[in-house]
Design a protein around this motif. Structure first.
Motif, short mmCIF file in Angstrom:
data_model
loop_
_atom_site.label_atom_id
_atom_site.label_comp_id
_atom_site.label_asym_id
_atom_site.label_seq_id
_atom_site.Cartn_x
_atom_site.Cartn_y
_atom_site.Cartn_z
N PHE A 65 72.25 -6.78 -6.43
CA PHE A 65 73.69 -6.81 -6.18
C PHE A 65 74.30 -8.06 -6.81
CE2 PHE A 65 77.34 -7.97 -3.48
CZ PHE A 65 78.06 -6.77 -3.50
N TRP A 74 74.12 0.98 0.76
CA TRP A 74 74.94 2.20 0.73
C TRP A 74 76.36 1.82 1.08
CZ3 TRP A 74 76.60 5.07 5.38
CH2 TRP A 74 76.19 4.49 6.59
N GLN A 75 77.25 2.79 1.14
CA GLN A 75 78.64 2.49 1.49
C GLN A 75 79.23 3.72 2.16
OE1 GLN A 75 80.40 3.50 -2.94
NE2 GLN A 75 80.54 1.40 -2.31
N THR A 76 80.40 3.52 2.75
CA THR A 76 81.06 4.59 3.49
C THR A 76 81.07 5.88 2.68
OG1 THR A 76 82.45 2.93 4.53
CG2 THR A 76 83.22 5.20 4.66
N VAL A 104 80.66 2.69 9.88
CA VAL A 104 79.89 3.83 9.39
C VAL A 104 78.38 3.69 9.68
CG1 VAL A 104 79.59 3.01 7.01
CG2 VAL A 104 79.81 5.45 7.44
N MET A 158 68.07 -5.14 -3.72
CA MET A 158 68.43 -4.08 -2.77
C MET A 158 67.37 -2.98 -2.74
SD MET A 158 72.48 -3.73 -3.53
CE MET A 158 72.40 -3.00 -5.16
N LYS A 198 84.16 -8.68 2.43
CA LYS A 198 83.08 -8.30 3.35
C LYS A 198 82.85 -9.46 4.30
CE LYS A 198 81.05 -4.51 3.84
NZ LYS A 198 79.85 -3.73 3.98
N ASP A 210 65.87 -4.82 2.68
CA ASP A 210 67.30 -4.68 2.40
C ASP A 210 67.55 -3.27 1.88
OD1 ASP A 210 69.96 -5.27 1.93
OD2 ASP A 210 69.60 -6.29 0.02
N ASN A 211 68.66 -2.68 2.28
CA ASN A 211 69.05 -1.42 1.63
C ASN A 211 70.55 -1.39 1.39
OD1 ASN A 211 70.24 -0.11 3.99
ND2 ASN A 211 68.15 0.18 4.70
N GLY A 263 74.54 -3.88 4.46
CA GLY A 263 75.95 -4.20 4.65
C GLY A 263 76.46 -5.31 3.77
N THR A 322 87.80 3.46 5.14
CA THR A 322 87.28 2.31 4.40
C THR A 322 88.46 1.67 3.67
OG1 THR A 322 85.65 1.59 2.78
CG2 THR A 322 86.62 3.75 2.41
#
Ligand code: AMP
Length: 592
Positions: free
Chosen positions: A470, A367-369, A269, A389, A479, A364-365, A343, A224
Motif C-alpha cells: 500500500f 479490502w474496502q466497502t 463494513v 498487504m 482514514k 494484514d489484509n 483497515g 462510504t
C-alpha cells in the motif's frame, strides 16, 4: 532492531491445519461457480444471506452451538445458539412484515453492539429488507444524511440514542415510517412516535417464510465517503455470501469450532461483514464485546474466552503495543492460532510485535466497502512479508494500473507489468461481493471502472513475488482509526457555523490512529480568530458530526488556497501542514 524481511510459515508449527496451504494450486483450482457449492440454495434456486448465516446451521448439527456471545462489564454474558438466533430473526422478520416493511425496503440500525442489532440485521435479510448499519458514534448530521440518501423506511435504535441524536432530526427524514426502540435498561420505551421493539418481538411468531431473494437482490447498503459530495451508498447483494464464506475460509482461516473475535464495530463494513455474516456462515462462535477499547480487558478476553481467531485493526494494535509487552505477557493465549488486521496500513513493527509478544504474526489484509469482502491478504498459505498487504485471494485478480485518459474523459488505464512501479490498484470485476452500484448515482459508479477493471482509488505497487504494498489514497479521503471520513462532509458542517467563511479539511498523519481530521477555516468579516472561537467551532462540529468524525484540530487562515475554478486545494493545505513540496500550483488562485 534488524529483522528479516520475511516471516516463514512452518506448517508443522501451526496450531491447527490451515484451510489451505498451496497458494498457486488453490488459485488455479478455484472458481466462483464452485465456491457457490459451499452455500445452500433456497428451494426456488435463490440465495438468502440470513438463511445461509443462521438457518442452515439451526437445521443441522450446529443447532445448539453458540453463534453469538455478548459480554459487557455490567451485564451477565448473553449467549445465543444458532437455533435461538433462527427463532429471534424469524420474529424480527415478522415484526417488519407486520409493519408493512418488505423486500427492497430499507432498514437502518443505530445502536451499540447489542444483541437486538444482530438479530435485526439478520432478520431483515431473511425478509429481503435492505439493511444499513450506522456507527453509533455518528452525530445527527451523518445519521440524517444517510437515512435521507437511502430513503430509510425503518430505523432501529435505542431510547438513549433516539433522545440524543434522532429526535431533533426526525422531521428531516420524511421517508421514515417507523422507529423501533430498544430500552437500554431492559424495560419498555416511553417515547412518542416510536414503537417498543421488545413488545413487538414478544407478540411476533417464531415461524417465518423466508423472502425468495436471488443472488442479485440487494441485501446491505454501506455508506462510504468520497472526496466530494455526499456519502456514497454502496449496494451489496445476497449472493455476496459466497464471497464472505470463501474469504472467511482463505483469509481468516475460519473453522467451525473456532472462537472468533472481530473487534470492528458493526456500524462499519468490517464489523457487519466479518463481525456478523462471515463467521456465522462458518458456524463459529463469535464474541461480541460491548465495551470500548481497554488493553487489559482485551488481553483478558483473548485469554479467558479462548479466542482462536482474532480480526482487529492497526490502530488497536498500536494501542496495545503502547500499553507495553509486560501487560501482554501477563496473560497467555494457548488457544489463539490466527491473527488478522485490516483497515489501514499495518507497520512491519506491528507484524513483528505479534510474532514476538503474542507468539503469532499478524496477517494484514486489504479490502474496502465497495469490494464487499477481503481481496488481498496475508494468509496461512504463504510466508508473510511484514508491511505488505499480501497477495490476491483465489478468485481475485489484482493489477497496478496507470491512467491514460485526458481530463474529463471516462477512465482508461494501462496495466503495468513491471514490478515495484507505483500506480492505482485495480481489480478484475466479477467476484460475488462486488458492489452493484452507488445508490442513485450511476455516474459516480461508472467512474470506478475502466472496461472490466474496478479502480479502487488506492495507490500501491506489486513486487516480483506478487505481494501488494500500500502506498496511499489517490484521493483526499481521510482514514482515522480505521474509519473512512469524507472531508466534504466535515467542511459542510463547519460552513454552517456563522463565523466560518470557508473550510478545508485534511488527514494529518498521526502515529496512533493513522490520520486525524484537521480543519482549516477562514472567517467572515467581523469575526476575530482566537481560542474562544476555535472551541466554539469545535463544539459545533462535535455536536453535529459526532466525536468520531469531527476535526481534532482547527486552524485559522486568512484565506484558503483555491484553484482558479474555486475548489479548495486540500493537497496544498496538507503539503503546507507537513512542510512538503507544494507540487504543481499552476491552477492556484493568485494570492492564496
Ligand atoms: P473502507 O471502505 O472504509 O473499508 O476503507 C477502505 C480503504 O481503507 C481502502 O481503500 C484503503 O485506503 C484502506 N485500507 C483498507 N485496508 C488496508 C490495508 N490493509 N492497508 C492499507 N490501507 C488499507
Amino acid at each position: 532492531m534488524d529483522r528479516p524481511s520475511i516471516i516463514h510459515k512452518d506448517l508443522a508449527k501451526q496450531r491447527q491445519t490451515p484451510n489451505w496451504t498451496a497458494f498457486e494450486d488453490e488459485r488455479r483450482r478455484f472458481s466462483w461457480q464452485f465456491a457457490h457449492l459451499a452455500t445452500q440454495r433456497l428451494p426456488g434456486g435463490g440465495i438468502n444471506m440470513g438463511i445461509e448465516a443462521v438457518d442452515r446451521h439451526a437445521a443441522g448439527v450446529l443447532r445448539y452451538h453458540v453463534a453469538l456471545r455478548f459480554l459487557s462489564r455490567t451485564l451477565p454474558a448473553i449467549e445465543i445458539s444458532f437455533a435461538e438466533l433462527a427463532r429471534l430473526t424469524n420474529r424480527f422478520a415478522n415484526v417488519l412484515q407486520g409493519l408493512g416493511v418488505g423486500k427492497g425496503d430499507h432498514l437502518f440500525l443505530l445502536a451499540g453492539r447489542i444483541p437486538e442489532l444482530y438479530v435485526a440485521l439478520l432478520g431483515a435479510l431473511k425478509n429481503g429488507t435492505v439493511v444499513t448499519p450506522l456507527f453509533s458514534a455518528f452525530g445527527p448530521e451523518p445519521i440524517a444524511t444517510r437515512i435521507q440518501l437511502g430513503a430509510g423506511q425503518v430505523l432501529l435504535t435505542t431510547d438513549h440514542l433516539y433522545q440524543r441524536k434522532v429526535c431533533q432530526i426526525r422531521a428531516q427524514m420524511p421517508t421514515l415510517r417507523h422507529v423501533l426502540l430498544v430500552a437500554e435498561d431492559g424495560g419498555v420505551t416511553h417515547e412518542t412516535d416510536t414503537l417498543d421493539l421488545a413488545t413487538l418481538m414478544r407478540d411476533a411468531s417464531d415461524c417465518f417464510e423466508v423472502s425468495e431473494t436471488s443472488e442479485d437482490d440487494p441485501a446491505l447498503l454501506f455508506f462510504t465517503s468520497g472526496t466530494t459530495g455526499t456519502p456514497k451508498g454502496a449496494l451489496h447483494v445476497h449472493g455476496a455470501a459466497v464471497a464472505h464464506e470463501a474469504t472467511g475460509r482463505y483469509a481468516l482461516d475460519l473453522h467451525a469450532q473456532d472462537r472468533y473475535w472481530c473487534t470492528a464495530d458493526p456500524g462499519w463494513v468490517t464489523g457487519a461483514t466479518y463481525g456478523i455474516i462471515a463467521p456465522l456462515l462458518h458456524g463459529v462462535t463469535t464474541l461480541v464485546d460491548r465495551e470500548e477499547f481497554d488493553a487489559e480487558r482485551w488481553y483478558t478476553l483473548l485469554e479467558q474466552e479462548q479466542i482462536t481467531v482474532w480480526y482487529t485493526a492497526p490502530t488497536a494494535i498500536r494501542m496495545l503495543m503502547k500499553a507495553g509487552p509486560e501487560l501482554a505477557r501477563s496473560h497467555c493465549y494457548p488457544a489463539l492460532r490466527f491473527i488478522a488486521s485490516v483497515g489501514e496500513p499495518l507497520n512491519p513493527e506491528a507484524v513483528w510485535w505479534g510474532q514476538e509478544v503474542l507468539g503469532l504474526p499478524i496477517h494484514d489484509n486489504w479490502w474496502q466497502t465497495e469490494t464487499g469482502g477481503i481481496m488481498i491478504a496475508n494468509t496461512p498459505a504463504f510466508d508473510i512479508k511484514p508491511g505488505s498487504m499480501g497477495r490476491p485471494l483465489p478468485g481475485i485478480d489484482a493489477f497496478i494500473v496507470k491512467h491514460m485518459e485526458a481530463e474529463g474523459e471516462p477512465p482508461r488505464v494501462r496495466i503495468i507489468e513491471a514490478p515495484n512501479v507505483e500506480g492505482e490498484l485495480a481489480l478484475k470485476s466479477g467476484w460475488p461481493s462486488m458492489f452493484r452500484g452507488y445508490l442513485n448515482n450511476e455516474a459516480r459508479y461508472a467512474k470506478c471502472f475502466a472496461g472490466d477493471l474496478y479502480l479502487t482509488g488506492d495507490l500501491a505497487r506489486v513486487d516480483a513475488d506478487g505481494y501488494f504494498w500500500f502506498i496511499g489514497r489517490a484521493d483526499d479521503v481521510i482514514k482515522s482509526a480505521g474509519h473512512l471520513i469524507g472531508p466534504f462532509e466535515v467542511e459542510s458542517v463547519l460552513m454552517e457555523h456563522p463565523a466560518v467563511a470557508e473550510a478545508g479539511v485534511i488527514g494529518k498523519p498521526d502515529p496512533m490512529v493513522g490520520e486525524v481530521v484537521k480543519a482549516f477555516v477562514s472567517l467572515k468579516a467581523g469575526y476575530e480568530a482566537g481560542e474562544a472561537l476555535r472551541l466554539e467551532i469545535s463544539a459545533h462540529a462535535r455536536k453535529r458530526l459526532g466525536a468520531a468524525v469531527a476535526p481534532k484540530e482547527i486552524a485559522f487562515l486568512a484565506v484558503l488556497p483555491r484553484t482558479r475554478s474555486g475548489k479548495i486545494m486540500r493537497r496544498l493545505l496538507k503539503a503546507r501542514e507537513l512542510g512538503l513540496p507544494e507540487g504543481d500550483t499552476s491552477t492556484l488562485e493568485s494570492g492564496a
